[in-house]
Enzyme design. Sequence first.
Site, PDB file in Angstrom:
ATOM      1  N   PHE A 132       0.851  -1.317  -0.020  1.00  0.00           N
ATOM      2  CA  PHE A 132      -0.186   0.206   0.181  1.00  0.00           C
ATOM      3  C   PHE A 132       0.764   1.451  -0.130  1.00  0.00           C
ATOM      4  CE2 PHE A 132      -3.098   2.549   2.082  1.00  0.00           C
ATOM      5  CZ  PHE A 132      -4.616   2.532   1.041  1.00  0.00           C
ATOM      6  N   GLY A 133       2.030   1.120  -0.783  1.00  0.00           N
ATOM      7  CA  GLY A 133       2.722   2.366  -0.793  1.00  0.00           C
ATOM      8  C   GLY A 133       1.822   3.153  -1.999  1.00  0.00           C
ATOM      9  N   ARG A 134       2.701   4.327  -2.906  1.00  0.00           N
ATOM     10  CA  ARG A 134       2.057   4.803  -3.624  1.00  0.00           C
ATOM     11  C   ARG A 134       1.492   4.439  -4.834  1.00  0.00           C
ATOM     12  NH1 ARG A 134       7.126   6.117  -3.905  1.00  0.00           N
ATOM     13  NH2 ARG A 134       8.135   7.333  -2.569  1.00  0.00           N
ATOM     14  N   ILE A 135       1.620   3.671  -5.242  1.00  0.00           N
ATOM     15  CA  ILE A 135       1.575   2.794  -6.666  1.00  0.00           C
ATOM     16  C   ILE A 135      -0.230   1.998  -5.641  1.00  0.00           C
ATOM     17  CG2 ILE A 135       1.160   0.986  -8.839  1.00  0.00           C
ATOM     18  CD1 ILE A 135       4.266   2.128  -8.237  1.00  0.00           C
ATOM     19  N   THR A 187       1.378  -6.041 -11.489  1.00  0.00           N
ATOM     20  CA  THR A 187       2.393  -5.003 -11.918  1.00  0.00           C
ATOM     21  C   THR A 187       3.711  -4.927 -11.038  1.00  0.00           C
ATOM     22  OG1 THR A 187       1.001  -3.307 -11.249  1.00  0.00           O
ATOM     23  CG2 THR A 187       0.428  -3.939 -12.948  1.00  0.00           C
ATOM     24  N   ARG A 199       6.594  -7.326  -9.281  1.00  0.00           N
ATOM     25  CA  ARG A 199       7.446  -7.868  -9.896  1.00  0.00           C
ATOM     26  C   ARG A 199       7.423  -9.144 -10.154  1.00  0.00           C
ATOM     27  NH1 ARG A 199       9.599  -3.562 -11.244  1.00  0.00           N
ATOM     28  NH2 ARG A 199      11.768  -2.438 -10.942  1.00  0.00           N
ATOM     29  N   GLU A 224      11.889 -11.891 -17.203  1.00  0.00           N
ATOM     30  CA  GLU A 224      11.424 -12.287 -18.386  1.00  0.00           C
ATOM     31  C   GLU A 224      13.153 -12.001 -19.254  1.00  0.00           C
ATOM     32  OE1 GLU A 224      10.319  -7.104 -17.504  1.00  0.00           O
ATOM     33  OE2 GLU A 224       8.680  -8.468 -16.151  1.00  0.00           O
ATOM     34  N   HIS A 280       5.489  -6.272 -19.763  1.00  0.00           N
ATOM     35  CA  HIS A 280       6.250  -4.478 -18.491  1.00  0.00           C
ATOM     36  C   HIS A 280       5.654  -3.229 -19.248  1.00  0.00           C
ATOM     37  CE1 HIS A 280       9.233  -4.618 -14.771  1.00  0.00           C
ATOM     38  NE2 HIS A 280       8.010  -3.092 -14.792  1.00  0.00           N
TER      39      HIS A 280
HETATM   40  C1  DGY Z   1       9.643   0.578 -12.289  1.00  0.00           C
HETATM   41  O1  DGY Z   1       9.850   1.351 -13.041  1.00  0.00           O
HETATM   42  O2  DGY Z   1      10.562  -0.141 -11.490  1.00  0.00           O
HETATM   43  C2  DGY Z   1       9.265  -0.154 -13.476  1.00  0.00           C
HETATM   44  O3  DGY Z   1       9.348  -2.173 -12.879  1.00  0.00           O
HETATM   45  C3  DGY Z   1       8.985   0.187 -14.673  1.00  0.00           C
HETATM   46  O4  DGY Z   1       8.723   1.161 -14.847  1.00  0.00           O
END
Ligand code: DGY
Length: 338
Positions: free
Chosen positions: A157-160, A239, A241, A270, A288
């Site tokens: 629950f950080g920024r993203i 989204t 890792r 990857e 990605h």
């Molecule tokens: C990051 O910045 O860590 C993303 O995976 C690529 O933008």
Amino acid sequence: MRCVTTTVLCTLALPEPAPSLLSARAALRVLGRIAPPEELRAALAEGVDVLCPQLRDRVDGALLDAAGPRLRAVCNYAVGFDNIDVPACTERGVAVTNTPGVLTDATADCAMGLMLAAARRLCEGDGEMRAGRYKGWEPEYLLGLDLNEAVLGLVGFGRIGQAVARRALAFHMTVLYADEQGPPVPDDLAGRVRRVSFDEIVAQADVISLHTPLTPATRHLVGEDVLRRMKPTSVLVNTSRGPVVDEAALVRALREGWIAAAGLDVYEREPEMAPGLAECRTAVLAPHLGSATVKTRAAMARLCAENAVAALDGRVPPTCLNPQAWAAGPPPALPVAS
Ligand code: DGY
């Protein structure tokens, strides 16, 4: 006296304004590819003051030793920094920076896109159309999951994660989150999201979206055991890792219907995918793309370059992850390269 040219090495070319900002301050070398470790070590051994690597470049003790004491900073072109051995950098007095904040919204949008596509089976539908299999509207054709009133479980629950929460609330989802660090809930989300344990998320969520950094504790956080405990109607979105998910177990989960669908932007190895994943029709697979917008990549380039320039100027970079690397004070400013 030998004259040393202040030098920045980028492994891949960065978008503007990074080239302009960097070449106004230093000699800018661009490798132009992700080189094998020995080649990157050789490039650094030629004399580099700041390295701007990509998330695909491994920055470890051996690389730092090859670079020698001249290297003062490693400015990652990414917010994630699991490719960098930060303690090894700190030990050697090398500052490490990343690009937080500027890619939050783009990545949250991508997570929502994957969530919608997987929940509403949009890629399966796309495949039906292209294969000429669509025979006309039917009451029970490709039915999916409503996001409206669904329970979203955010892991991290950080920024993203918070930006995804804001979007999900606009879709009238119930938002739960689990985060070991327990970051403060921003004012605009207070009372609208609920902190629970990871196990509660696994049991209750209709959609689980992963927003945790990759650490030893989060590697394979979502493995067979977790996938078997998720609801059979649920959707997994990643989204963050790739290695946070055990991809081989996910393939079995999708094939055998332990969960309904997955939306993935990142992968364990990857650019490869686990055998069988490409054949899973209920997986939405993106390469990605989380931060892949023109505006966001330029903002990342600016921040990466500003960090590098600060390090060359002898200032603590704006988004330094290990200021303790320069506990005795920043190194002196280097001459501007002519
Ligand atoms: C990051 O910045 O860590 C993303 O995976 C690529 O933008």
